[in-house]
Design a protein around this motif. Sequence first.
Motif, PDB file in Angstrom:
ATOM      1  N   HIS A  68      97.901  42.275  24.283  1.00 33.75           N
ATOM      2  CA  HIS A  68      98.956  41.485  24.927  1.00 33.75           C
ATOM      3  C   HIS A  68     100.331  42.084  24.654  1.00 33.75           C
ATOM      4  O   HIS A  68     101.176  42.137  25.559  1.00 33.75           O
ATOM      5  N   ILE A  69     100.565  42.548  23.439  1.00 25.27           N
ATOM      6  CA  ILE A  69     101.843  43.184  23.119  1.00 25.27           C
ATOM      7  C   ILE A  69     102.014  44.463  23.948  1.00 25.27           C
ATOM      8  O   ILE A  69     103.090  44.750  24.474  1.00 25.27           O
ATOM      9  N   ARG A  70     100.930  45.212  24.106  1.00 22.58           N
ATOM     10  CA  ARG A  70     100.995  46.471  24.871  1.00 22.58           C
ATOM     11  C   ARG A  70     101.258  46.223  26.346  1.00 22.58           C
ATOM     12  O   ARG A  70     102.098  46.901  26.953  1.00 22.58           O
ATOM     13  N   THR A  71     100.569  45.230  26.936  1.00 21.55           N
ATOM     14  CA  THR A  71     100.648  45.031  28.389  1.00 21.55           C
ATOM     15  C   THR A  71     101.766  44.094  28.828  1.00 21.55           C
ATOM     16  O   THR A  71     102.238  44.195  29.961  1.00 21.55           O
ATOM     17  N   HIS A  72     102.188  43.180  27.957  1.00 20.11           N
ATOM     18  CA  HIS A  72     103.184  42.191  28.357  1.00 20.11           C
ATOM     19  C   HIS A  72     104.549  42.384  27.708  1.00 20.11           C
ATOM     20  O   HIS A  72     105.538  41.813  28.166  1.00 20.11           O
ATOM     21  N   HIS A  73     104.609  43.149  26.624  1.00 21.89           N
ATOM     22  CA  HIS A  73     105.878  43.310  25.899  1.00 21.89           C
ATOM     23  C   HIS A  73     106.214  44.783  25.643  1.00 21.89           C
ATOM     24  O   HIS A  73     106.963  45.087  24.724  1.00 21.89           O
ATOM     25  N   ARG A  74     105.636  45.676  26.471  1.00 20.90           N
ATOM     26  CA  ARG A  74     105.943  47.107  26.405  1.00 20.90           C
ATOM     27  C   ARG A  74     105.750  47.673  25.007  1.00 20.90           C
ATOM     28  O   ARG A  74     106.498  48.549  24.562  1.00 20.90           O
ATOM     29  N   GLY A  75     104.763  47.159  24.310  1.00 22.10           N
ATOM     30  CA  GLY A  75     104.419  47.693  22.997  1.00 22.10           C
ATOM     31  C   GLY A  75     105.269  47.185  21.857  1.00 22.10           C
ATOM     32  O   GLY A  75     105.036  47.565  20.696  1.00 22.10           O
ATOM     33  N   GLN A  76     106.251  46.323  22.139  1.00 22.80           N
ATOM     34  CA  GLN A  76     107.118  45.773  21.103  1.00 22.80           C
ATOM     35  C   GLN A  76     106.873  44.271  20.981  1.00 22.80           C
ATOM     36  O   GLN A  76     107.089  43.516  21.932  1.00 22.80           O
ATOM     37  N   LYS A  77     106.404  43.835  19.831  1.00 19.64           N
ATOM     38  CA  LYS A  77     106.115  42.411  19.660  1.00 19.64           C
ATOM     39  C   LYS A  77     107.390  41.599  19.796  1.00 19.64           C
ATOM     40  O   LYS A  77     108.495  42.062  19.463  1.00 19.64           O
ATOM     41  N   PRO A  78     107.299  40.353  20.285  1.00 20.06           N
ATOM     42  CA  PRO A  78     108.484  39.490  20.371  1.00 20.06           C
ATOM     43  C   PRO A  78     109.097  39.251  18.992  1.00 20.06           C
ATOM     44  O   PRO A  78     108.398  39.264  17.965  1.00 20.06           O
ATOM     45  N   ARG A  79     110.374  39.041  18.978  1.00 14.32           N
ATOM     46  CA  ARG A  79     111.073  38.740  17.727  1.00 14.32           C
ATOM     47  C   ARG A  79     110.454  37.510  17.064  1.00 14.32           C
ATOM     48  O   ARG A  79     110.148  36.524  17.733  1.00 14.32           O
ATOM     49  N   HIS A  80     110.257  37.572  15.778  1.00 18.01           N
ATOM     50  CA  HIS A  80     109.686  36.511  14.929  1.00 18.01           C
ATOM     51  C   HIS A  80     108.164  36.438  14.988  1.00 18.01           C
ATOM     52  O   HIS A  80     107.571  35.685  14.222  1.00 18.01           O
ATOM     53  N   GLN A  81     107.520  37.198  15.896  1.00 19.91           N
ATOM     54  CA  GLN A  81     106.055  37.181  15.875  1.00 19.91           C
ATOM     55  C   GLN A  81     105.572  37.904  14.624  1.00 19.91           C
ATOM     56  O   GLN A  81     106.037  38.995  14.305  1.00 19.91           O
ATOM     57  N   PRO A  82     104.607  37.320  13.891  1.00 17.91           N
ATOM     58  CA  PRO A  82     104.148  37.950  12.646  1.00 17.91           C
ATOM     59  C   PRO A  82     103.524  39.317  12.895  1.00 17.91           C
ATOM     60  O   PRO A  82     102.855  39.547  13.896  1.00 17.91           O
ATOM     61  N   SER A  83     103.737  40.238  11.944  1.00 18.10           N
ATOM     62  CA  SER A  83     103.081  41.542  11.980  1.00 18.10           C
ATOM     63  C   SER A  83     101.743  41.518  11.259  1.00 18.10           C
ATOM     64  O   SER A  83     100.876  42.353  11.525  1.00 18.10           O
ATOM     65  N   GLU A  84     101.579  40.581  10.341  1.00 20.59           N
ATOM     66  CA  GLU A  84     100.345  40.515   9.561  1.00 20.59           C
ATOM     67  C   GLU A  84      99.166  40.150  10.460  1.00 20.59           C
ATOM     68  O   GLU A  84      99.330  39.498  11.492  1.00 20.59           O
ATOM     69  N   PRO A  85      97.953  40.571  10.099  1.00 25.86           N
ATOM     70  CA  PRO A  85      96.778  40.213  10.898  1.00 25.86           C
ATOM     71  C   PRO A  85      96.604  38.701  10.985  1.00 25.86           C
ATOM     72  O   PRO A  85      96.893  37.964  10.037  1.00 25.86           O
ATOM     73  N   TRP A  86      96.127  38.252  12.129  1.00 35.61           N
ATOM     74  CA  TRP A  86      95.882  36.819  12.355  1.00 35.61           C
ATOM     75  C   TRP A  86      94.608  36.417  11.619  1.00 35.61           C
ATOM     76  O   TRP A  86      93.576  37.086  11.712  1.00 35.61           O
TER      77      TRP A  86
END
Length: 435
Positions: free
Chosen positions: A224-242
């Motif tokens: 979803h980050i790759r296809t909807h956010h051009r490879g950049q996660k939205p601000r404040h979205q956690p980087s740690e694994p879910w």
Amino acid sequence: MDAFVTRRSQKRKTSDDFAVESHEESTDIKLAILASLHPDIEQEMLLDILLAHDGDVQATSNTLKSPSTPRSVKKTANNRIAGQTSLRAFAIDPSSGEPSPKKPKILSKKGQTLHLYDPQDISEHTPCTIIHNFLPAHEANELLFELLEESKTFQKASFKLFDNIVSSPHTSGFYVGSQKELQEQKDDYHYNGGRISDVRTLTPKLEAVRGRVQETVNSAIEEHIRTHHRGQKPRHQPSEPWCANAAFVNCYNGPQESVGWHTDQLTYLGPRPTIASLSLGVTREFRLRRISSFLPSSTSDNPDPNLQGQVSLPLPHNSLLIMHSTTQEEWKHSVSPSPTLTPHPVSGNIRINITYRHYRSAFHPKYTPKCHCGVPGVLRVVTNDTKQANGERERKENRGRYFYMCHAGNVPDPTKKKCGWFLWGDFDQDGNPRV
């Protein structure tokens, strides 16, 4: 049936000299016209293609006559199609008569409901991913049997709404992974301003499924980050694994049990959470609508009202819906009462819904700010609907900003009142509280 898009136009004739007058006709009339022109095509398929053409009967009919139309569409009612084909298959370029490389315009409209079924359409037009037939069939049925038995002891949640004590319109149970977590939930965590006593450890089959849900969700987040956010996660979205370390299990017993428009609480999930929802039993409609502050055109004071319609997703047995990180802050969702249901062979009219969540360690109650009442505050985000003492200008400037507020007023006790406490939240790029 919900109304679909209509388009004003002059009276025209098809190649069959059938008069088509498309100004403000109801969907039923349009379908009747199409059924008379194309009697060998099922009504559900006619509706799908009509929607793909923005409610234009002429364009729909032309597409159905095109040699480029997939053969599977032209199967008769005696040879039913198992599911909806993506609406993109019906986008025909009017100049060439060939399939159009452009995606069809599929947007919700104010006052109307857009029904989506195909996983790719759902991914493109909502903040969600859906995976049908997620578990092997026998495993899904075994999990359903187990949770139907568990649901016999579920209870309705009580909370205060406008000074009235009300109960949720469905029952639920809350599950965690260990006895230690169970005791922590009872001693430290607050929901609707109070503690909960009915906390359970994951059942054997819930535990068995958890790992697969976790793996699937982490893969879907990356995609979803790759296809909807051009490879950049939205601000404040956690980087740690879910991590699926908690689960609310909801039981909707019959067509009238439901849940109204809401967003899930962020207090223990943190900003931009991902939630995975596994549906078992009878199919119910899951509806989404944007919060007006976060419409694509909300940078202006007059966002496009046509984007404020509902989107409806049917959630069948054994489907996994992943609500990605923008869902809770930018959309609201609901499960509305249903006029009719097609009973499931195992559960009848009952739907079981498992929402796996990641309770983040940085948002353990020991870190949650407390209000003057001594109750942990609830974490929220500023939207157009958020009331602020300093007025409209400050509200607009603070859209999307997080804050804590008193939640004691939600305790199902008529003597409890909110103390008015308020505190801005301060989070880093990964949504962790700044120390």
